[in-house]
Design an enzyme around this catalytic site. Structure first.
Site, PDB file in Angstrom:
ATOM      1  N   ASP A 150      -8.791   1.752  -7.548  1.00 44.91           N
ATOM      2  CA  ASP A 150      -9.899   1.622  -7.368  1.00 44.91           C
ATOM      3  C   ASP A 150     -11.376   2.785  -7.806  1.00 44.91           C
ATOM      4  O   ASP A 150     -10.295   3.969  -7.497  1.00 44.91           O
ATOM      5  CB  ASP A 150     -10.593   0.810  -6.871  1.00 44.91           C
ATOM      6  CG  ASP A 150     -11.708  -0.071  -6.471  1.00 44.91           C
ATOM      7  OD1 ASP A 150     -11.999  -0.133  -7.913  1.00 44.91           O
ATOM      8  OD2 ASP A 150     -12.194   0.369  -6.012  1.00 44.91           O
ATOM      9  N   ASP A 183     -14.907   2.728  -6.942  1.00 44.59           N
ATOM     10  CA  ASP A 183     -16.049   2.775  -6.798  1.00 44.59           C
ATOM     11  C   ASP A 183     -15.349   1.607  -5.038  1.00 44.59           C
ATOM     12  O   ASP A 183     -14.795   0.620  -5.132  1.00 44.59           O
ATOM     13  CB  ASP A 183     -16.923   1.386  -6.539  1.00 44.59           C
ATOM     14  CG  ASP A 183     -17.753   1.855  -8.112  1.00 44.59           C
ATOM     15  OD1 ASP A 183     -18.492   2.765  -8.207  1.00 44.59           O
ATOM     16  OD2 ASP A 183     -17.803   1.153  -9.434  1.00 44.59           O
ATOM     17  N   LYS A 225      -6.820  -7.098 -12.777  1.00 48.42           N
ATOM     18  CA  LYS A 225      -6.735  -5.697 -12.769  1.00 48.42           C
ATOM     19  C   LYS A 225      -4.035  -6.100 -12.443  1.00 48.42           C
ATOM     20  O   LYS A 225      -4.353  -5.121 -13.164  1.00 48.42           O
ATOM     21  CB  LYS A 225      -7.053  -5.180 -11.254  1.00 48.42           C
ATOM     22  CG  LYS A 225      -8.451  -4.971 -11.170  1.00 48.42           C
ATOM     23  CD  LYS A 225      -9.166  -3.722 -10.025  1.00 48.42           C
ATOM     24  CE  LYS A 225     -10.071  -3.694 -10.485  1.00 48.42           C
ATOM     25  NZ  LYS A 225     -10.921  -2.323  -9.136  1.00 48.42           N
ATOM     26  N   ASP A 274     -10.779  -1.591  -2.107  1.00 46.77           N
ATOM     27  CA  ASP A 274     -11.457  -1.885  -1.493  1.00 46.77           C
ATOM     28  C   ASP A 274     -12.043  -3.371  -1.553  1.00 46.77           C
ATOM     29  O   ASP A 274     -13.012  -3.863  -0.332  1.00 46.77           O
ATOM     30  CB  ASP A 274     -12.855  -1.198  -1.130  1.00 46.77           C
ATOM     31  CG  ASP A 274     -14.038  -1.595  -1.902  1.00 46.77           C
ATOM     32  OD1 ASP A 274     -13.480  -1.499  -3.831  1.00 46.77           O
ATOM     33  OD2 ASP A 274     -14.657  -1.500  -2.610  1.00 46.77           O
ATOM     34  N   ASP A 282      -9.223  -5.907  -6.110  1.00 47.45           N
ATOM     35  CA  ASP A 282      -8.255  -4.843  -6.230  1.00 47.45           C
ATOM     36  C   ASP A 282      -7.034  -6.147  -5.769  1.00 47.45           C
ATOM     37  O   ASP A 282      -5.898  -5.701  -5.427  1.00 47.45           O
ATOM     38  CB  ASP A 282      -8.180  -4.190  -5.381  1.00 47.45           C
ATOM     39  CG  ASP A 282      -9.186  -3.200  -5.337  1.00 47.45           C
ATOM     40  OD1 ASP A 282      -9.551  -2.620  -6.956  1.00 47.45           O
ATOM     41  OD2 ASP A 282      -9.695  -3.140  -5.054  1.00 47.45           O
TER      42      ASP A 282
END
Length: 227
Positions: free
Chosen positions: A8, A10, A152, A175, A179
């Site tokens: 990831d 951000d 994802k 995070d 995810d």
């Protein structure tokens, strides 16, 4: 040999203020396995980061709505219903919230991202009226209105297949709730300490350190493990 990575951006490769941590440019350019940048951002953002890292542009964007590997781009999400939901939200007084120009959505192909300053309750009410044809994902940075058919994790399976690598060979770091699907696909998964509850519950391990501090420490450990 170091393992392939699904990262990831951000909250994972950034500082608490949202800047790309400079250690990204120390640790990732020479990583001797594929690195998949998997983000909720629009397609140009991870492509640009891969470019400046000097790495192949192997990316997942828009929460799985777009995947790019070996020079081939697959648009996996249908934007029609998400856009209609956001139009209905605006018609009822809701605001997308990015102001004039809206570079957050300008290049977005499969979903719409709204500022977290907006009316979440109204957004979710309007989305619910779509009867399962959209979902709202809170990444901690925006509310993403997207097709429930993309994630994802599904995109990582597609990318892994194109690379001829088993998805279980990947180490995933993230995070946010977006995810969790990546964590379910990868063989090892790690949530940085700033991760939300969904990501923490889905991860194999919750790291002691937050943001890039946690990611950098783990990447160093993984590299040493592979030597």
């Amino acid at each position: 040999m170091a393992p392939p990575l699904a990262l990831d951006i951000d909250g994972t490769l950034t500082t608490p203020s949202g800047r790309i941590d400079p250690r990204v440019f120390e640790l990732l350019p020479d990583w001797d396995a594929p690195v998949v940048l998997a983000t909720g951002k629009a397609f140009p953002y991870p492509v640009a980061l891969a470019h400046f890292l000097g790495r192949p542009e192997t990316v997942i964007a828009e929460n799985g709505g777009v995947a790019h590997v070996d020079g081939e781009t697959a648009v996996l999400g249908d934007p029609a219903v998400p856009r209609a939901v956001v139009e209905a939200y605006e018609a009822r007084g809701g605001e997308i919230g990015w102001g004039d120009g809206d570079t957050v959505n300008r290049w977005r192909e499969t979903e719409v991202a709204l500022s977290r300053d907006g009316d979440e309750a109204l957004l979710r009410e309007v989305a619910a009226a779509a009867e399962g044809r959209v979902e709202v994902v809170d990444t901690g940075y925006a509310y993403h209105v997207k097709s429930p058919d993309v994630s994802k994790g599904k995109a990582l399976r597609r990318v892994a297949d194109a690379l001829d690598i088993a998805p279980e060979a990947f180490v995933a770091i993230g995070d946010s709730e977006n995810d969790a699907s990546t964590f379910a696909v990868a063989g090892e998964s790690y949530a940085v300490a700033n991760a939300d509850a969904t990501a923490r519950e889905a991860a194999d391990v919750v790291l002691d350190e937050a943001y890039m501090d946690g990611t950098a420490e783990l990447l160093t450990d993984l590299r040493e493990r592979g030597e």
